[in-house]
Design a protein around this motif. Structure first.
Motif, PDB file in Angstrom:
ATOM      1  N   ASP A 146       5.376  -4.889 -35.353  1.00  0.00           N
ATOM      2  CA  ASP A 146       4.367  -4.708 -36.404  1.00  0.00           C
ATOM      3  C   ASP A 146       4.134  -3.220 -36.636  1.00  0.00           C
ATOM      4  O   ASP A 146       3.518  -2.536 -35.814  1.00  0.00           O
ATOM      5  N   GLY A 147       4.643  -2.705 -37.744  1.00  0.00           N
ATOM      6  CA  GLY A 147       4.462  -1.300 -38.093  1.00  0.00           C
ATOM      7  C   GLY A 147       3.225  -1.095 -38.936  1.00  0.00           C
ATOM      8  O   GLY A 147       2.962  -1.866 -39.858  1.00  0.00           O
ATOM      9  N   PHE A 148       2.438  -0.035 -38.635  1.00  0.00           N
ATOM     10  CA  PHE A 148       1.158   0.223 -39.318  1.00  0.00           C
ATOM     11  C   PHE A 148       0.270  -1.012 -39.127  1.00  0.00           C
ATOM     12  O   PHE A 148      -0.246  -1.598 -40.077  1.00  0.00           O
ATOM     13  N   CYS A 149       0.095  -1.402 -37.871  1.00  0.00           N
ATOM     14  CA  CYS A 149      -0.440  -2.722 -37.535  1.00  0.00           C
ATOM     15  C   CYS A 149      -1.928  -2.889 -37.793  1.00  0.00           C
ATOM     16  O   CYS A 149      -2.414  -4.016 -37.886  1.00  0.00           O
ATOM     17  N   GLY A 150      -2.700  -1.773 -37.876  1.00  0.00           N
ATOM     18  CA  GLY A 150      -4.139  -1.904 -38.059  1.00  0.00           C
ATOM     19  C   GLY A 150      -4.768  -2.686 -36.930  1.00  0.00           C
ATOM     20  O   GLY A 150      -4.345  -2.608 -35.776  1.00  0.00           O
ATOM     21  N   ALA A 151      -5.759  -3.486 -37.260  1.00  0.00           N
ATOM     22  CA  ALA A 151      -6.464  -4.278 -36.244  1.00  0.00           C
ATOM     23  C   ALA A 151      -5.734  -5.568 -35.889  1.00  0.00           C
ATOM     24  O   ALA A 151      -6.205  -6.326 -35.046  1.00  0.00           O
ATOM     25  N   GLY A 152      -4.584  -5.844 -36.558  1.00  0.00           N
ATOM     26  CA  GLY A 152      -3.774  -6.977 -36.136  1.00  0.00           C
ATOM     27  C   GLY A 152      -3.836  -8.209 -36.998  1.00  0.00           C
ATOM     28  O   GLY A 152      -3.548  -9.307 -36.516  1.00  0.00           O
ATOM     29  N   GLY A 153      -4.157  -8.079 -38.288  1.00  0.00           N
ATOM     30  CA  GLY A 153      -4.185  -9.256 -39.157  1.00  0.00           C
ATOM     31  C   GLY A 153      -2.819  -9.915 -39.275  1.00  0.00           C
ATOM     32  O   GLY A 153      -2.695 -11.137 -39.166  1.00  0.00           O
ATOM     33  N   VAL A 154      -1.785  -9.102 -39.495  1.00  0.00           N
ATOM     34  CA  VAL A 154      -0.426  -9.644 -39.615  1.00  0.00           C
ATOM     35  C   VAL A 154       0.024 -10.246 -38.291  1.00  0.00           C
ATOM     36  O   VAL A 154       0.595 -11.341 -38.242  1.00  0.00           O
ATOM     37  N   SER A 155      -0.216  -9.525 -37.185  1.00  0.00           N
ATOM     38  CA  SER A 155       0.210 -10.025 -35.879  1.00  0.00           C
ATOM     39  C   SER A 155      -0.495 -11.324 -35.517  1.00  0.00           C
ATOM     40  O   SER A 155       0.088 -12.200 -34.869  1.00  0.00           O
ATOM     41  N   ARG A 156      -1.743 -11.468 -35.919  1.00  0.00           N
ATOM     42  CA  ARG A 156      -2.459 -12.716 -35.665  1.00  0.00           C
ATOM     43  C   ARG A 156      -1.751 -13.869 -36.369  1.00  0.00           C
ATOM     44  O   ARG A 156      -1.515 -14.929 -35.783  1.00  0.00           O
ATOM     45  N   GLY A 157      -1.400 -13.671 -37.628  1.00  0.00           N
ATOM     46  CA  GLY A 157      -0.678 -14.707 -38.362  1.00  0.00           C
ATOM     47  C   GLY A 157       0.703 -14.958 -37.800  1.00  0.00           C
ATOM     48  O   GLY A 157       1.163 -16.098 -37.732  1.00  0.00           O
ATOM     49  N   ALA A 158       1.399 -13.880 -37.372  1.00  0.00           N
ATOM     50  CA  ALA A 158       2.736 -14.028 -36.789  1.00  0.00           C
ATOM     51  C   ALA A 158       2.672 -14.809 -35.487  1.00  0.00           C
ATOM     52  O   ALA A 158       3.517 -15.676 -35.220  1.00  0.00           O
ATOM     53  N   GLN A 159       1.665 -14.516 -34.670  1.00  0.00           N
ATOM     54  CA  GLN A 159       1.492 -15.229 -33.411  1.00  0.00           C
ATOM     55  C   GLN A 159       1.212 -16.710 -33.668  1.00  0.00           C
ATOM     56  O   GLN A 159       1.741 -17.588 -32.983  1.00  0.00           O
ATOM     57  N   GLN A 160       0.387 -16.997 -34.660  1.00  0.00           N
ATOM     58  CA  GLN A 160       0.084 -18.384 -35.003  1.00  0.00           C
ATOM     59  C   GLN A 160       1.327 -19.129 -35.493  1.00  0.00           C
ATOM     60  O   GLN A 160       1.429 -20.348 -35.353  1.00  0.00           O
ATOM     61  N   ALA A 161       2.285 -18.372 -36.075  1.00  0.00           N
ATOM     62  CA  ALA A 161       3.533 -18.981 -36.544  1.00  0.00           C
ATOM     63  C   ALA A 161       4.556 -19.132 -35.420  1.00  0.00           C
ATOM     64  O   ALA A 161       5.651 -19.644 -35.656  1.00  0.00           O
ATOM     65  N   GLY A 162       4.207 -18.669 -34.204  1.00  0.00           N
ATOM     66  CA  GLY A 162       5.088 -18.863 -33.060  1.00  0.00           C
ATOM     67  C   GLY A 162       5.926 -17.679 -32.673  1.00  0.00           C
ATOM     68  O   GLY A 162       6.796 -17.779 -31.799  1.00  0.00           O
ATOM     69  N   LEU A 163       5.710 -16.514 -33.299  1.00  0.00           N
ATOM     70  CA  LEU A 163       6.478 -15.317 -32.967  1.00  0.00           C
ATOM     71  C   LEU A 163       5.912 -14.639 -31.717  1.00  0.00           C
ATOM     72  O   LEU A 163       4.702 -14.677 -31.467  1.00  0.00           O
ATOM     73  N   LYS A 164       6.781 -13.998 -30.959  1.00  0.00           N
ATOM     74  CA  LYS A 164       6.377 -13.279 -29.752  1.00  0.00           C
ATOM     75  C   LYS A 164       6.196 -11.799 -30.102  1.00  0.00           C
ATOM     76  O   LYS A 164       7.131 -11.137 -30.525  1.00  0.00           O
ATOM     77  N   LEU A 165       4.991 -11.276 -29.918  1.00  0.00           N
ATOM     78  CA  LEU A 165       4.690  -9.887 -30.276  1.00  0.00           C
ATOM     79  C   LEU A 165       5.342  -8.948 -29.267  1.00  0.00           C
ATOM     80  O   LEU A 165       5.041  -9.002 -28.075  1.00  0.00           O
ATOM     81  N   SER A 166       6.221  -8.065 -29.762  1.00  0.00           N
ATOM     82  CA  SER A 166       6.950  -7.141 -28.882  1.00  0.00           C
ATOM     83  C   SER A 166       6.350  -5.749 -28.899  1.00  0.00           C
ATOM     84  O   SER A 166       6.093  -5.159 -27.852  1.00  0.00           O
ATOM     85  N   TRP A 167       6.150  -5.183 -30.101  1.00  0.00           N
ATOM     86  CA  TRP A 167       5.595  -3.837 -30.194  1.00  0.00           C
ATOM     87  C   TRP A 167       4.806  -3.685 -31.489  1.00  0.00           C
ATOM     88  O   TRP A 167       4.978  -4.452 -32.431  1.00  0.00           O
ATOM     89  N   ALA A 168       3.942  -2.666 -31.492  1.00  0.00           N
ATOM     90  CA  ALA A 168       3.133  -2.357 -32.676  1.00  0.00           C
ATOM     91  C   ALA A 168       2.722  -0.898 -32.599  1.00  0.00           C
ATOM     92  O   ALA A 168       2.641  -0.321 -31.518  1.00  0.00           O
TER      93      ALA A 168
END
Length: 433
Positions: A146-168
Motif C-alpha cells: 500500500d503506497g501513500f497508505c494514509g490511515a489505512g482505508g485501502v488496506s482495510r478493504g484489501a484485508q477484508q477481501a482476503g489479501l495479506k498486508l506486506s508493506w505500506a
C-alpha cells in the motif's frame, strides 16, 4: 472495431513505426452515420474507402511479443504489427434537449492475448509472467503493498477481501501511527516515496499493489497554486519506479476525479508509463455511493494487470434505484448504530455553537474532505464527530486513529467498502488465472 495508427489511443501510447492499435467500441453511442436520437445504436460496421485512396497493401501481424527496434520492424515497406487493443465503453444518457447523447464511461488498453495472436508470434501467459516477475512460488494468500497508505482505508478493504498486508508507507507521521495501530504485523515505513524506494523491504515483490498519491494539485476544488504542488505531482510519476521494483501482478490507483476531467495529460502520462512496463490498463470514474458509501463521492479508479495476467473488471455497482440493487446507504444507516462509548465519538466537542437548518438523515452526505467538507449532523445543531465522519467513510468501529490531524486522515482515505469491492474482483481474477 478498427485498426488505426492515429487514434485517441496515441494520446497514451508512444507512436512507433509500423505499430497499429486495435480499436473496439462497446455499448451505445452515436456514430457519425446515425446522429439522430431515433437511430441511436452501437456502431459495429467497417470503414469504407474509395479504391483511389488505397496506396498499397501491407501485411498485419498480430503479436503479444514485446516491441523491438529491429531494422525489419522499422522498414517503411515491412510488416505492420498490432500488439494492443484499445476499448471504449459508451453509455447512453438523456440530455436536457431531449436528444440522447453518449459518453465514454470506461477506457481499456490491453496487450493482445495469446488467443488473439498468430501462433508463431504468440507468447504464453506463463512465459510473459515469468519473463517479468521470475518464477514465484504460489502462496496461500495473495500479498499486498500500500503506497501513500494514509490511515489505512485501502488496506482495510484489501484485508477484508482476503489479501495479506506486506508493506505500506506514507510521509504523514500521524497517519502512519494510525496505520500501525490497526495493522501491527505489516511492515510500515514513515517515509517519502523516494526514501522508500532507496530502502526497500526484503519482501518487496507483491501480488497486488495500490497507490493513492496526493491528489490536491488535481482536485476539482483547487483554484490556486500551492507550495507542495510540484512535490505532489512528482509522486504520480514515482508509480513507474514502484511497479518496476515491486512487479505486482495487479496494480490499482485511486485519484480525484479532477485528474481525468481537468488534467487528462497527466493521466495519459501515467497510463503511458504503465504500458511501457507491459501492463494492460482500465480506468473510469466511479461514484462511491454505488458501492454502499453514504456520500456522493466521485473518484478515478485505475486497474492495471502485468504481463501474462488477465485484467480484472471493475466491480458492478451494488446500490442504487435500479431493480435488483440494494437501496443507497444513508447517513442514518451509517451513524445510528454508533455507541456513545465509541472512540473519537466526542459529542461535547461536536456540540459547539452551531445552527443550521435540519435535513433528512435518510439522504447522502456530501463529499468528505480533509476538513470535513460542507457536512454537519442532520439535526443542524452540531457538526459530525470524528467517529461519525469515519463511519461515513465506512471505516469499522474498531479502526483506530491517532492524533493529530484525525479529520484529515479520514477525509483523505479511500472508503474501505469501495476498496473491498475492487479487491474482491482482483482476487477473483487472480484465482481464475
Amino acid at each position: 472495431s478498427t485498426l488505426d495508427r492515429s487514434s485517441a489511443a496515441s494520446d497514451v501510447y508512444k507512436r512507433q513505426p509500423n505499430e497499429l492499435c486495435w480499436i473496439v467500441d462497446q455499448g451505445d453511442y452515436n456514430s457519425s452515420r446515425h446522429s439522430n436520437a431515433s437511430e441511436y445504436r452501437p456502431y459495429c460496421g467497417e470503414v469504407e474507402v474509395t479504391l483511389s485512396a488505397i496506396r498499397r497493401l501491407r501485411i498485419i501481424r498480430l503479436t503479444n511479443k514485446p516491441y523491438s527496434h529491429s531494422v525489419d520492424e522499422n522498414r517503411d515497406d515491412g510488416f505492420l504489427y498490432c500488439r494492443m487493443k484499445y476499448t471504449r465503453i459508451w453509455k447512453r444518457r438523456p440530455s436536457e434537449s431531449g436528444r440522447s447523447t453518449a459518453d465514454i464511461v470506461e477506457e481499456i488498453i490491453t496487450f493482445l492475448s495469446p488467443e488473439d495472436c498468430q501462433a508463431s508470434l504468440s507468447l504464453s501467459r506463463e512465459e510473459l509472467r515469468n519473463n517479468w516477475r521470475g518464477t514465484v512460488l504460489h502462496k496461500r494468500r495473495y500479498t499486498f503493498g500500500d503506497g501513500f497508505c494514509g490511515a489505512g482505508g485501502v488496506s482495510r478493504g484489501a484485508q477484508q477481501a482476503g489479501l495479506k498486508l506486506s508493506w505500506a508507507f506514507d510521509k504523514s507521521e500521524s497517519a502512519i501511527n494510525s496505520y500501525r495501530a490497526n495493522f501491527p504485523s505489516c511492515l510500515t515505513k514513515h517515509s517519502e516515496v523516494a526514501q522508500f524506494l532507496t530502502s526497500l523491504p526484503r519482501e518487496i515483490l507483491v501480488d497486488v499493489m495500490h497507490v493513492s498519491p496526493p491528489c490536491q494539485p488535481f482536485s476539482p476544488a483547487k483554484t490556486i497554486a500551492a507550495a507542495h504542488d510540484e512535490a505532489n505531482e512528482a509522486c504520480l510519476f514515482s508509480i513507474y519506479r514502484l511497479i518496476e521494483l515491486c512487479k505486482p501482478r495487479v496494480a490499482t490507483m485511486e485519484q480525484t476525479s479532477g485528474l481525468k476531467q481537468r488534467h487528462p495529460v497527466w493521466l495519459d502520462a501515467i497510463i503511458h508509463s504503465l504500458i511501457e512496463l507491459g501492463y494492460s490498463v482500465r480506468w473510469r470514474l466511479v461514484n462511491c455511493k454505488d458501492y454502499g458509501v453514504p456520500q456522493s463521492r466521485c473518484r478515478l479508479i485505475l486497474i492495471a494487470a502485468g504481463p501474462g495476467e488477465e485484467l480484472p473488471p471493475f466491480p458492478q455497482p451494488t446500490h442504487g434505484d435500479e431493480p435488483g440493487k440494494l437501496p443507497l446507504f444513508t447517513i442514518l444507516d451509517a451513524i445510528s448504530g454508533i455507541p456513545s462509548t465509541a472512540p473519537d465519538h466526542d459529542l461535547e466537542r461536536a456540540e459547539r455553537p452551531f445552527e443550521r437548518r435540519p435535513y433528512d438523515p435518510r439522504t447522502l452526505a456530501r463529499t468528505l474532505t480533509c476538513s470535513g467538507g460542507d457536512n454537519f449532523h442532520p439535526s443542524g445543531t452540531r457538526t459530525f464527530t470524528l467517529r461519525e465522519a469515519a463511519s461515513l467513510q465506512t471505516f469499522p468501529l474498531n479502526h483506530t486513529f491517532c492524533a493529530p490531524g484525525v479529520m484529515k486522515q479520514i477525509g483523505n482515505a479511500v472508503p474501505p467498502v469501495l476498496a473491498r469491492a475492487v479487491f474482491d474482483e482482483v482476487v477473483k481474477s487472480l484465482r481464475n488465472t
